[in-house]
Design a protein around this motif. Structure first.
Motif, mmCIF file in Angstrom:
data_model
loop_
_atom_site.group_PDB
_atom_site.id
_atom_site.type_symbol
_atom_site.label_atom_id
_atom_site.label_comp_id
_atom_site.label_asym_id
_atom_site.label_seq_id
_atom_site.Cartn_x
_atom_site.Cartn_y
_atom_site.Cartn_z
ATOM 1 N N VAL A 104 -42.704 9.697 -34.222
ATOM 2 C CA VAL A 104 -42.107 10.606 -33.243
ATOM 3 C C VAL A 104 -42.026 9.958 -31.860
ATOM 4 N N LEU A 105 -40.838 9.991 -31.292
ATOM 5 C CA LEU A 105 -40.585 9.450 -29.963
ATOM 6 C C LEU A 105 -40.210 10.595 -29.031
ATOM 7 N N VAL A 106 -41.021 10.818 -27.992
ATOM 8 C CA VAL A 106 -40.731 11.866 -27.011
ATOM 9 C C VAL A 106 -40.089 11.220 -25.799
ATOM 10 N N ALA A 107 -38.856 11.588 -25.531
ATOM 11 C CA ALA A 107 -38.097 10.977 -24.444
ATOM 12 C C ALA A 107 -38.453 11.572 -23.090
ATOM 13 N N ASN A 108 -38.287 10.775 -22.044
ATOM 14 C CA ASN A 108 -38.339 11.267 -20.671
ATOM 15 C C ASN A 108 -36.907 11.390 -20.181
ATOM 16 N N PRO A 109 -36.337 12.583 -20.196
ATOM 17 C CA PRO A 109 -34.925 12.714 -19.821
ATOM 18 C C PRO A 109 -34.644 12.415 -18.353
ATOM 19 N N TYR A 110 -35.693 12.392 -17.529
ATOM 20 C CA TYR A 110 -35.525 12.186 -16.089
ATOM 21 C C TYR A 110 -35.816 10.752 -15.652
ATOM 22 N N TYR A 111 -35.839 9.821 -16.595
ATOM 23 C CA TYR A 111 -36.267 8.459 -16.289
ATOM 24 C C TYR A 111 -35.411 7.770 -15.234
ATOM 25 N N ARG A 112 -34.194 8.209 -15.049
ATOM 26 C CA ARG A 112 -33.339 7.584 -14.041
ATOM 27 C C ARG A 112 -33.895 7.764 -12.635
ATOM 28 N N ASP A 113 -34.722 8.785 -12.464
ATOM 29 C CA ASP A 113 -35.274 9.092 -11.150
ATOM 30 C C ASP A 113 -36.783 8.945 -11.044
ATOM 31 N N VAL A 114 -37.519 9.309 -12.112
ATOM 32 C CA VAL A 114 -38.975 9.325 -12.000
ATOM 33 C C VAL A 114 -39.614 9.215 -13.387
ATOM 34 N N LYS A 115 -40.746 8.540 -13.449
ATOM 35 C CA LYS A 115 -41.475 8.418 -14.705
ATOM 36 C C LYS A 115 -42.207 9.718 -15.034
ATOM 37 N N ALA A 116 -42.537 9.878 -16.291
ATOM 38 C CA ALA A 116 -43.304 11.037 -16.746
ATOM 39 C C ALA A 116 -44.802 10.784 -16.525
ATOM 40 N N PRO A 117 -45.589 11.867 -16.386
ATOM 41 C CA PRO A 117 -45.160 13.265 -16.356
ATOM 42 C C PRO A 117 -44.721 13.692 -14.961
ATOM 43 N N GLN A 118 -43.707 14.512 -14.914
ATOM 44 C CA GLN A 118 -43.273 15.071 -13.632
ATOM 45 C C GLN A 118 -44.097 16.300 -13.272
ATOM 46 N N PHE A 119 -44.594 16.996 -14.301
ATOM 47 C CA PHE A 119 -45.419 18.189 -14.126
ATOM 48 C C PHE A 119 -46.519 18.157 -15.178
ATOM 49 N N ALA A 120 -47.693 18.619 -14.811
ATOM 50 C CA ALA A 120 -48.798 18.624 -15.773
ATOM 51 C C ALA A 120 -48.530 19.603 -16.902
ATOM 52 N N ASP A 121 -47.933 20.741 -16.570
ATOM 53 C CA ASP A 121 -47.634 21.770 -17.557
ATOM 54 C C ASP A 121 -46.599 22.719 -16.955
ATOM 55 N N PHE A 122 -46.262 23.755 -17.703
ATOM 56 C CA PHE A 122 -45.207 24.651 -17.223
ATOM 57 C C PHE A 122 -45.669 25.480 -16.028
ATOM 58 N N ALA A 123 -46.960 25.762 -15.961
ATOM 59 C CA ALA A 123 -47.476 26.481 -14.797
ATOM 60 C C ALA A 123 -47.271 25.656 -13.533
ATOM 61 N N ALA A 124 -47.481 24.349 -13.642
ATOM 62 C CA ALA A 124 -47.263 23.468 -12.493
ATOM 63 C C ALA A 124 -45.787 23.428 -12.129
ATOM 64 N N PHE A 125 -44.920 23.450 -13.128
ATOM 65 C CA PHE A 125 -43.477 23.485 -12.887
ATOM 66 C C PHE A 125 -43.116 24.704 -12.041
ATOM 67 N N GLN A 126 -43.666 25.845 -12.412
ATOM 68 C CA GLN A 126 -43.397 27.064 -11.669
ATOM 69 C C GLN A 126 -43.974 27.010 -10.258
ATOM 70 N N ALA A 127 -45.209 26.529 -10.156
ATOM 71 C CA ALA A 127 -45.896 26.502 -8.868
ATOM 72 C C ALA A 127 -45.242 25.534 -7.877
ATOM 73 N N GLN A 128 -44.593 24.507 -8.407
ATOM 74 C CA GLN A 128 -44.010 23.464 -7.563
ATOM 75 C C GLN A 128 -42.498 23.624 -7.390
ATOM 76 N N ASN A 129 -41.996 24.852 -7.540
ATOM 77 C CA ASN A 129 -40.550 25.090 -7.401
ATOM 78 C C ASN A 129 -39.752 24.124 -8.281
ATOM 79 N N GLY A 130 -40.110 24.138 -9.554
ATOM 80 C CA GLY A 130 -39.568 23.175 -10.494
ATOM 81 C C GLY A 130 -38.063 23.067 -10.540
ATOM 82 N N PHE A 131 -37.362 24.206 -10.520
ATOM 83 C CA PHE A 131 -35.906 24.145 -10.617
ATOM 84 C C PHE A 131 -35.303 23.364 -9.459
#
Length: 291
Positions: A104-131
């Motif tokens: 299994v290969l899990v891609a980083n779709p945002y690699y053009r801009d930043v390496k993974a992880p961009q967020f620790a979890d979905f709660a962090a995504f929400q807390a950090q104005n993810g959208f």
């Protein structure tokens, strides 16, 4: 579709409450359970697993990705994350699948801009104005031509790995914004990608000439699991998908699940363990039949 409206609904359900909610407790327990059954060494039902972060050359740069596989060569699977990107919960999901006998290969779709992880979890995504944060990254990542280039590069890399059984077809699965990626991937490399699983995927049917439903392939087996609130927003989508599959003679299991957008991912506020396990069982059945 995964958008700001979905997150507002999540917030009304969970984030405005104090402490750990019942749903939050269930999600935390699910992540812990995934970790327990796939911890190294051991790797669940598939025996010992090997895992690493890898760097994959693409025509747009170099993608960082997570690769996990059993000891014996196995059919490959590409996992496309949701909008919160490659993070621990996606690695746990990959380990669980590797334990079933897949590389299994899990891609980083945002690699053009930043390496993974961009967020620790979905709660962090929400807390950090993810959208707002991922907006510029996502604009590059979701362009169909860019997805096709990435998919072609990932398949080429997988086919060079000793851990991959190249006599077997490649599968791919995606969540939220990763749902359409699975269709584009199958269309980009139709000779190799034999299965595509979209879970609460967004934008599968549109009036654009690049709409995923127009890209279905006869040689690919599809599993399209639709969230009930996504279906409420776009009730005709499931019928358009069925028509599109029938028109090209593609095998397609298309179903609306009694769960909301995000239900398959354990760190999502909408996680529904019962429906997630049902979707997981259908994914395994799809891969068993197609790969």
């Amino acid at each position: 579709m995964c958008d700001e409206t979905d997150l507002e609904a999540f917030a009304k359900t969970d984030s405005e409450k104090t402490g750990l909610t019942r749903r939050g407790f269930a999600a935390t327990g699910a992540v812990a359970s995934l970790a327990a059954c796939t911890s190294m060494p051991g790797g669940g039902m598939g025996g010992a697993l090997t895992e690493s972060m890898v760097m994959i050359p693409t025509s747009d740069g170099t993608m960082d990705a997570f690769f996990v596989h059993p000891a014996k060569p196995a059919p490959a699977v590409i996992l496309w994350p949701d909008i919160a990107g490659l993070r621990e919960v996606k690695m746990q999901m990959a380990r669980r699948l590797a334990g079933e006998g897949y590389a299994v290969l899990v891609a980083n779709p945002y690699y053009r801009d930043v390496k993974a992880p961009q967020f620790a979890d979905f709660a962090a995504f929400q807390a950090q104005n993810g959208f707002e944060k991922v907006g510029p990254w996502r604009a590059k990542a979701t362009e169909p031509a860019a997805v096709n280039r990435d998919a072609t590069a990932l398949v080429a890399w997988l086919d060079k790995q000793a851990a991959v059984n190249t006599r077997r077809g490649i599968g791919n699965q995606g969540y939220c914004m990763g749902g359409p990626y699975t269709v584009y991937t199958a269309a980009a490399v139709p000779g190799r990608v034999k299965a595509a699983g979209s879970f609460h995927g967004g934008g599968l049917v549109s009036d654009k000439p690049t709409s995923p439903h127009l890209m279905l392939q006869a040689g690919t087996q599809y599993l399209i699991a639709i969230a009930q609130n996504d279906d409420a927003k776009q009730p005709a989508a499931k019928d358009e998908l069925r028509k599109a599959a029938a028109s090209v003679g593609a095998k397609a299991e298309i179903e609306v699940y009694s769960a909301d957008h995000g239900w398959c991912v354990p760190d999502s506020p909408a996680y529904d363990q019962v429906q997630a396990e049902r979707a997981w069982s259908r994914l395994l059945a799809t891969y068993k039949a197609a790969l």
